[in-house]
Write a protein that holds these residues in place. Sequence first.
Motif, PDB file in Angstrom:
ATOM      1  N   ALA A   1      23.766 -18.340 -42.584  1.00  0.00           N
ATOM      2  CA  ALA A   1      24.700 -18.838 -41.572  1.00  0.00           C
ATOM      3  C   ALA A   1      25.915 -19.500 -42.219  1.00  0.00           C
ATOM      4  O   ALA A   1      26.983 -19.592 -41.622  1.00  0.00           O
ATOM      5  N   GLN A   2      25.764 -19.956 -43.444  1.00  0.00           N
ATOM      6  CA  GLN A   2      26.881 -20.598 -44.149  1.00  0.00           C
ATOM      7  C   GLN A   2      27.836 -19.568 -44.763  1.00  0.00           C
ATOM      8  O   GLN A   2      28.892 -19.921 -45.256  1.00  0.00           O
ATOM      9  N   ARG A   3      27.415 -18.317 -44.797  1.00  0.00           N
ATOM     10  CA  ARG A   3      28.186 -17.234 -45.430  1.00  0.00           C
ATOM     11  C   ARG A   3      28.691 -17.656 -46.821  1.00  0.00           C
ATOM     12  O   ARG A   3      29.898 -17.625 -47.119  1.00  0.00           O
ATOM     13  N   PRO A   4      27.763 -18.045 -47.675  1.00  0.00           N
ATOM     14  CA  PRO A   4      28.182 -18.572 -48.991  1.00  0.00           C
ATOM     15  C   PRO A   4      28.549 -17.461 -49.982  1.00  0.00           C
ATOM     16  O   PRO A   4      27.988 -16.369 -49.928  1.00  0.00           O
ATOM     17  N   ASP A   5      29.482 -17.773 -50.863  1.00  0.00           N
ATOM     18  CA  ASP A   5      29.807 -16.855 -51.961  1.00  0.00           C
ATOM     19  C   ASP A   5      28.877 -17.101 -53.147  1.00  0.00           C
ATOM     20  O   ASP A   5      28.615 -16.209 -53.943  1.00  0.00           O
ATOM     21  N   VAL A   6      28.417 -18.354 -53.254  1.00  0.00           N
ATOM     22  CA  VAL A   6      27.519 -18.725 -54.357  1.00  0.00           C
ATOM     23  C   VAL A   6      26.331 -19.470 -53.757  1.00  0.00           C
ATOM     24  O   VAL A   6      26.511 -20.341 -52.899  1.00  0.00           O
ATOM     25  N   VAL A   7      25.124 -19.105 -54.198  1.00  0.00           N
ATOM     26  CA  VAL A   7      23.925 -19.819 -53.735  1.00  0.00           C
ATOM     27  C   VAL A   7      23.232 -20.400 -54.968  1.00  0.00           C
ATOM     28  O   VAL A   7      22.861 -19.664 -55.890  1.00  0.00           O
ATOM     29  N   GLY A   8      23.098 -21.717 -55.006  1.00  0.00           N
ATOM     30  CA  GLY A   8      22.390 -22.383 -56.114  1.00  0.00           C
ATOM     31  C   GLY A   8      21.055 -22.896 -55.600  1.00  0.00           C
ATOM     32  O   GLY A   8      20.995 -23.534 -54.547  1.00  0.00           O
ATOM     33  N   ILE A   9      19.990 -22.612 -56.311  1.00  0.00           N
ATOM     34  CA  ILE A   9      18.656 -23.040 -55.850  1.00  0.00           C
ATOM     35  C   ILE A   9      17.989 -23.862 -56.944  1.00  0.00           C
ATOM     36  O   ILE A   9      17.907 -23.428 -58.101  1.00  0.00           O
TER      37      ILE A   9
ATOM     38  N   SER B   1      10.495 -17.247 -55.272  1.00  0.00           N
ATOM     39  CA  SER B   1      10.347 -15.840 -55.687  1.00  0.00           C
ATOM     40  C   SER B   1      10.229 -14.920 -54.468  1.00  0.00           C
ATOM     41  O   SER B   1      10.591 -13.748 -54.531  1.00  0.00           O
ATOM     42  N   ARG B   2       9.731 -15.452 -53.349  1.00  0.00           N
ATOM     43  CA  ARG B   2       9.666 -14.629 -52.125  1.00  0.00           C
ATOM     44  C   ARG B   2      11.017 -14.621 -51.392  1.00  0.00           C
ATOM     45  O   ARG B   2      11.380 -13.673 -50.730  1.00  0.00           O
ATOM     46  N   LEU B   3      11.736 -15.727 -51.532  1.00  0.00           N
ATOM     47  CA  LEU B   3      13.028 -15.854 -50.841  1.00  0.00           C
ATOM     48  C   LEU B   3      14.102 -14.954 -51.476  1.00  0.00           C
ATOM     49  O   LEU B   3      14.939 -14.365 -50.773  1.00  0.00           O
ATOM     50  N   LEU B   4      14.064 -14.852 -52.822  1.00  0.00           N
ATOM     51  CA  LEU B   4      15.173 -14.197 -53.527  1.00  0.00           C
ATOM     52  C   LEU B   4      15.447 -12.758 -53.075  1.00  0.00           C
ATOM     53  O   LEU B   4      16.611 -12.413 -52.800  1.00  0.00           O
ATOM     54  N   PRO B   5      14.421 -11.892 -52.968  1.00  0.00           N
ATOM     55  CA  PRO B   5      14.730 -10.517 -52.532  1.00  0.00           C
ATOM     56  C   PRO B   5      15.344 -10.482 -51.130  1.00  0.00           C
ATOM     57  O   PRO B   5      16.252  -9.687 -50.861  1.00  0.00           O
ATOM     58  N   LEU B   6      14.862 -11.389 -50.249  1.00  0.00           N
ATOM     59  CA  LEU B   6      15.425 -11.431 -48.888  1.00  0.00           C
ATOM     60  C   LEU B   6      16.888 -11.853 -48.943  1.00  0.00           C
ATOM     61  O   LEU B   6      17.761 -11.314 -48.259  1.00  0.00           O
ATOM     62  N   LEU B   7      17.142 -12.829 -49.815  1.00  0.00           N
ATOM     63  CA  LEU B   7      18.491 -13.371 -49.951  1.00  0.00           C
ATOM     64  C   LEU B   7      19.444 -12.297 -50.471  1.00  0.00           C
ATOM     65  O   LEU B   7      20.566 -12.133 -49.972  1.00  0.00           O
ATOM     66  N   LYS B   8      18.984 -11.558 -51.475  1.00  0.00           N
ATOM     67  CA  LYS B   8      19.843 -10.522 -52.076  1.00  0.00           C
ATOM     68  C   LYS B   8      20.163  -9.434 -51.045  1.00  0.00           C
ATOM     69  O   LYS B   8      21.275  -8.901 -51.005  1.00  0.00           O
ATOM     70  N   LYS B   9      19.141  -9.133 -50.217  1.00  0.00           N
ATOM     71  CA  LYS B   9      19.337  -8.086 -49.213  1.00  0.00           C
ATOM     72  C   LYS B   9      20.340  -8.552 -48.144  1.00  0.00           C
ATOM     73  O   LYS B   9      21.230  -7.811 -47.741  1.00  0.00           O
ATOM     74  N   GLU B  10      20.181  -9.809 -47.737  1.00  0.00           N
ATOM     75  CA  GLU B  10      21.031 -10.342 -46.662  1.00  0.00           C
ATOM     76  C   GLU B  10      22.454 -10.629 -47.159  1.00  0.00           C
ATOM     77  O   GLU B  10      23.427 -10.432 -46.437  1.00  0.00           O
ATOM     78  N   LEU B  11      22.544 -11.127 -48.402  1.00  0.00           N
ATOM     79  CA  LEU B  11      23.861 -11.502 -48.942  1.00  0.00           C
ATOM     80  C   LEU B  11      24.088 -10.775 -50.273  1.00  0.00           C
ATOM     81  O   LEU B  11      24.084 -11.391 -51.340  1.00  0.00           O
ATOM     82  N   PRO B  12      24.261  -9.440 -50.222  1.00  0.00           N
ATOM     83  CA  PRO B  12      24.311  -8.675 -51.482  1.00  0.00           C
ATOM     84  C   PRO B  12      25.471  -9.069 -52.396  1.00  0.00           C
ATOM     85  O   PRO B  12      25.405  -8.875 -53.609  1.00  0.00           O
ATOM     86  N   ASP B  13      26.537  -9.636 -51.820  1.00  0.00           N
ATOM     87  CA  ASP B  13      27.696  -9.956 -52.660  1.00  0.00           C
ATOM     88  C   ASP B  13      27.701 -11.386 -53.171  1.00  0.00           C
ATOM     89  O   ASP B  13      28.599 -11.768 -53.927  1.00  0.00           O
ATOM     90  N   SER B  14      26.735 -12.173 -52.727  1.00  0.00           N
ATOM     91  CA  SER B  14      26.723 -13.576 -53.165  1.00  0.00           C
ATOM     92  C   SER B  14      26.176 -13.673 -54.584  1.00  0.00           C
ATOM     93  O   SER B  14      25.278 -12.915 -54.974  1.00  0.00           O
ATOM     94  N   ILE B  15      26.696 -14.645 -55.296  1.00  0.00           N
ATOM     95  CA  ILE B  15      26.191 -14.903 -56.660  1.00  0.00           C
ATOM     96  C   ILE B  15      25.046 -15.891 -56.543  1.00  0.00           C
ATOM     97  O   ILE B  15      25.164 -16.911 -55.857  1.00  0.00           O
ATOM     98  N   ILE B  16      23.929 -15.583 -57.190  1.00  0.00           N
ATOM     99  CA  ILE B  16      22.769 -16.477 -57.105  1.00  0.00           C
ATOM    100  C   ILE B  16      22.545 -17.124 -58.466  1.00  0.00           C
ATOM    101  O   ILE B  16      22.484 -16.444 -59.495  1.00  0.00           O
ATOM    102  N   ILE B  17      22.435 -18.438 -58.450  1.00  0.00           N
ATOM    103  CA  ILE B  17      22.211 -19.175 -59.704  1.00  0.00           C
ATOM    104  C   ILE B  17      21.011 -20.105 -59.494  1.00  0.00           C
ATOM    105  O   ILE B  17      20.943 -20.832 -58.502  1.00  0.00           O
TER     106      ILE B  17
END
Length: 571
Positions: free
Chosen positions: A61-69, A80-96
């Motif tokens: 909902a935040q439409r983030p460009d970068v997600v830090g966890i 580890s369960r969240l990450l694949p969902l996150l990548k699918k939902e926000l394919p262009d976001s950078i995850i750190i």
Amino acid sequence: MNKLTVKVALVGISSQFVHSSLAPWCLKAGLNAYARVQDEAVVVEGTVNEPEQKLLERIAAQRPDVVGIACYIWNIAFVSRLLPLLKKELPDSIIILGGPEVSHRAQDALDSYPEADYVLCGEGEKPFAQFMDALHGLDSMEEVPGLCFKTAEGYHLSPPFQHEDMQPTPYTEAYFNQLNGRIAYLETSRGCPYSCAFCLSGRGEKLRQVPLERAYQELLLLANSGARTVKLVDRTFNADRKRACEILRFLIEQAENNTIPQGLTFHFEIAGDLLDEETLNLVEKSPKGLFQFEIGLQSMDEATLRLVRRRTDMGYLKARVTQLIGLGTAQVHLDLIAGLPQEGLREFIKGFDEAYALRPHALQLGFLKLIHGSAMREEPEAYPCTFDREPPYQVRSTPWLSEADFKVLQTAEHALDKVHNAGRFQLTLRWLTEELRVQPFDLFYQLGQVILTLEEEKGRLSLEQLTQGLYEALLHLVGEKEALLRDLMLLDRFASTQTTVLPDCLKRKDKRAFVVKRALDRLHPRNNDAMRAVGFLYAGEEEQVVWCDYEGQDPVTGLYPLNVAGVTDLI
Ligand code: SF4
């Protein structure tokens, strides 16, 4: 990144709703203080007990460009369960990813969580700001301390970063808005001067402290935030005894001047062998319940402690801890760890009984975990054992403690947690262990077997079922003293739980009950119609009546005061 500013979601995932994660707020403060482009940063919180999809929706909902966890031992499975969902939902976001659970195994983390673009190792305030600068093309990724990522050739790896000094305050209006009465955390110092082999802080972290004035200011802010508990996350609060006393003195003064709310508790992790006269004098003077101390004994055996790089004068420590508990003004929790070197079942039980004899309000029996980055994990020859490869990396056996021994300890721990640490049946436990001389460990092991069997049959036990089960289990230990066992359990039951309903084992029909209750109302009227429990005690030479008005809970023990009078004094 081409955008002029980007949006950053800083994600904190706690183990329970009552906890609030401080890490994302620290990173946000770091961005404000150090980043050259002021990007919009929002904190998104969740817990491991909610469906991943729910947290995903809040992040998306935040439409983030970068997600830090922030990754910890308690949330890495969820992450580890969240990450694949996150990548699918926000394919262009950078995850750190950051946090202790990935900081000491960056390469492995990059392989294990391929959705993550970066891993940031160690402390994050300055490096995360520098990482954002690098995303804006103002710095190079290779220069960011602690930053690890995959390259065309393999990996770019950088060791965990540590700041020289304390970092900007994380406490902002937005922080307090989301706190909402939950436990508030405060860091007045970072790092630990000790080097315990099972602990990450024992890797030679330098001790850094915030100036006292800032500590005071933040303590007051958190104290007045609506939280009932303020927990200092300082690894060893009294490592600097003089400073610890200054802070305790300050808090006592604030409580006396009513500048902090009544009933608030400050929780500290301290070293028992650093307790001195000055600290004890202050705790003695403190309002009841203002302080709560957690002391990691880990083992009662000096030789075992030396093997994990702790030096403890056990005689001194026991004397000081006994003094501290004896003051009665603060709740004291003691921690033991099962699975340390050269500690077999017999040695552990001996230590357990010694620790229990110190009469802590809670005795926490933890099981050794081999966390990434700890000396015990990195030096398997020195610390041989088998352990789970999945978090929380619990040790399963050591050369001194077999898997079967661990099961015995887990059984005792279950009862310890459900009974002693829950503040239940305190008088009964004391009578059994101190007067009937039942060995504490043996007692909890037997009770643990009973509780586990009942739970297998009935699922989660109600307090009635637990009381009935304990009563029946204890009958064979007390011989002819059945009446005293029932009386003590009744007293405990009244003191610890607001209820007038009793399980069958404690109920006694007495035709004098009605008259006695009327006499009590006349002779000892209740305040403000407080709920009152009344019962008869039959084991003494003279029959007695006990009554408990449910008000004025003790701020240290959590128990309600009991009143006792002879039956003949009332009717
Ligand atoms: S266990 Fe406690 S005293 Fe030992 S290194 Fe860790 S934080 Fe410091």
